[in-house]
Design a protein around this motif. Structure first.
Motif, short mmCIF file in Angstrom:
data_model
loop_
_atom_site.label_atom_id
_atom_site.label_comp_id
_atom_site.label_asym_id
_atom_site.label_seq_id
_atom_site.Cartn_x
_atom_site.Cartn_y
_atom_site.Cartn_z
N ILE A 22 -52.38 56.26 6.45
CA ILE A 22 -53.43 55.33 6.08
C ILE A 22 -52.76 54.23 5.01
N LEU A 23 -51.74 54.58 4.31
CA LEU A 23 -51.14 53.80 3.29
C LEU A 23 -50.15 52.83 3.75
N GLU A 24 -49.65 53.12 5.05
CA GLU A 24 -48.96 51.86 5.76
C GLU A 24 -49.55 50.60 5.60
N GLY A 25 -48.57 49.58 5.22
CA GLY A 25 -49.07 48.17 5.27
C GLY A 25 -50.12 47.63 4.26
N THR A 26 -50.53 48.97 3.28
CA THR A 26 -51.41 48.69 2.28
C THR A 26 -50.60 47.96 1.02
N LYS A 27 -51.10 46.94 0.37
CA LYS A 27 -50.59 45.99 -0.69
C LYS A 27 -50.65 46.95 -1.93
N ILE A 28 -49.89 47.93 -2.11
CA ILE A 28 -49.75 48.69 -3.33
C ILE A 28 -48.74 48.04 -4.27
N VAL A 29 -49.11 47.39 -5.35
CA VAL A 29 -48.43 46.69 -6.05
C VAL A 29 -48.15 47.42 -7.39
N LYS A 30 -48.58 48.77 -7.84
CA LYS A 30 -48.42 49.38 -8.87
C LYS A 30 -47.84 50.86 -8.32
N PRO A 31 -47.07 51.47 -9.36
CA PRO A 31 -46.70 52.72 -8.96
C PRO A 31 -47.86 53.70 -8.82
N PHE A 32 -47.41 54.78 -7.93
CA PHE A 32 -48.78 55.52 -7.55
C PHE A 32 -48.20 56.86 -7.53
N PHE A 33 -49.24 57.84 -7.66
CA PHE A 33 -48.81 59.40 -7.49
C PHE A 33 -49.26 59.70 -6.08
N LEU A 34 -48.63 60.58 -5.40
CA LEU A 34 -49.25 61.14 -3.99
C LEU A 34 -49.50 62.35 -4.22
N SER A 35 -50.94 62.75 -3.99
CA SER A 35 -51.65 63.96 -4.09
C SER A 35 -52.27 64.41 -2.89
N GLY A 36 -52.82 65.57 -2.91
CA GLY A 36 -53.93 65.88 -1.77
C GLY A 36 -53.07 67.07 -0.90
N GLY A 37 -53.10 68.30 -1.16
CA GLY A 37 -52.83 69.41 -0.53
C GLY A 37 -51.36 69.35 -0.04
N ILE A 38 -50.29 68.92 -0.96
CA ILE A 38 -49.00 69.16 -0.86
C ILE A 38 -48.56 70.56 -0.80
N GLY A 39 -47.80 71.15 -0.20
CA GLY A 39 -47.41 72.46 -0.48
C GLY A 39 -45.95 72.65 -0.17
N PRO A 40 -45.60 73.99 -0.50
CA PRO A 40 -44.14 74.25 -0.50
C PRO A 40 -43.26 73.98 0.56
N GLY A 41 -43.78 73.69 1.85
CA GLY A 41 -42.94 73.39 2.85
C GLY A 41 -43.03 71.84 3.22
N ASP A 42 -43.42 70.93 2.21
CA ASP A 42 -43.60 69.60 2.55
C ASP A 42 -42.51 68.85 2.06
N ASP A 43 -41.22 69.46 1.31
CA ASP A 43 -40.44 68.62 0.64
C ASP A 43 -39.87 67.60 1.68
N LYS A 96 -39.92 63.18 1.03
CA LYS A 96 -38.97 62.52 1.04
C LYS A 96 -38.69 61.38 2.01
N GLN A 97 -39.23 61.72 3.26
CA GLN A 97 -39.37 60.57 4.31
C GLN A 97 -40.45 59.45 3.76
N PHE A 98 -41.46 59.88 3.08
CA PHE A 98 -42.55 59.06 2.76
C PHE A 98 -41.90 58.12 1.58
N ALA A 99 -41.10 58.86 0.94
CA ALA A 99 -40.70 58.19 -0.50
C ALA A 99 -39.75 57.06 0.07
N GLY A 100 -39.02 57.47 1.00
CA GLY A 100 -38.12 56.32 1.75
C GLY A 100 -38.67 55.18 1.99
N GLN A 101 -40.09 55.45 2.53
CA GLN A 101 -40.62 54.11 3.11
C GLN A 101 -41.80 53.71 1.99
N HIS A 102 -41.86 54.06 0.66
CA HIS A 102 -42.81 53.78 -0.28
C HIS A 102 -42.28 53.60 -1.32
#
Length: 211
Positions: free
Chosen positions: A146-167, A171-177
């Motif tokens: 849902i964040l793809e193509g969004t005009k995020i011009v500020k640094p942000f925290f990614l939250s919401g149900g991130i768990g031990p196996g999501d590293d 990493k892939q998300f961070a490479g795109q944002h």
């Protein structure tokens, strides 16, 4: 990669976060939260006595400006996270005193640009979490696409149900944002509300920062 561990309630575990290398510890000042600091008897003086120096983030939900600023001073907070229905003007007033994060709860079909636009000049950072019935975390992930193509011009925290196996996913998300400032973790790294599984946090941190 920076990590914020929210819902901290024990001095020993906060000290261990420092040892691991975690950047931020989140303290919840919302009385209806199962991780409300006062439920656990944690006080600002406890951190002072223990010489805790980790960056402290205070989480508030529809609190008054007076209450927030009093808590900022008492707990020596480095950041404030506003997780309720705070208006842009209210957020701006707080951000005149301290680095301010505005949380947005996202779900399927939402227009993220429309939600964040009124706050673009009112806060310093955003936090994206999963929409739920009540305020606070749900332990569930929203679709990060849902964040793809969004005009995020500020640094942000990614939250919401991130768990031990999501590293790897993170990493892939961070490479795109490139605006991603920090990952925010909480309930999926707990043995019970407010009591963290420190080994799980340590392993996640290590895997997230492997080269």
């Amino acid at each position: 990669m920076r990590i914020k561990v929210c819902g901290m309630t024990r001095v020993g575990q906060i000290r261990e976060l420092e040892e691991i290398g975690v950047s931020f510890a989140g303290f919840i000042f919302y009385p209806k939260s199962p991780r409300f600091v006062e439920k656990f008897g944690l006080a600002a003086t406890d951190l002072k006595k223990a010489r805790i120096s980790i960056n402290r983030v205070g989480v508030f939900v529809n609190a008054s400006e007076q209450e927030i600023l009093r808590t900022v001073d008492e707990w020596r907070l480095h950041m404030v996270q506003l997780h309720g229905d705070e208006t842009p003007k209210f957020c701006e007033n707080i951000s005149n005193h301290i680095t301010t994060i505005k949380a947005f709860r996202l779900g399927e079909g939402m227009n993220v640009d429309w939600k964040i636009y009124p706050y673009k000049d009112a806060v310093d950072m955003y936090l994206f979490d999963t929409v739920g019935v009540n305020y606070g975390g749900t332990g569930q992930q929203f679709d990060w696409k849902i964040l793809e193509g969004t005009k995020i011009v500020k640094p942000f925290f990614l939250s919401g149900g991130i768990g031990p196996g999501d590293d790897e996913q993170v990493k892939q998300f961070a490479g795109q944002h490139t605006e991603l400032f920090s990952v925010d973790i909480n309930s999926r790294f707990e043995d019970s509300p407010g009591v963290k599984n420190m080994q799980a946090i340590r392993t996640f941190y290590q895997r997230l920062n492997e080269k």
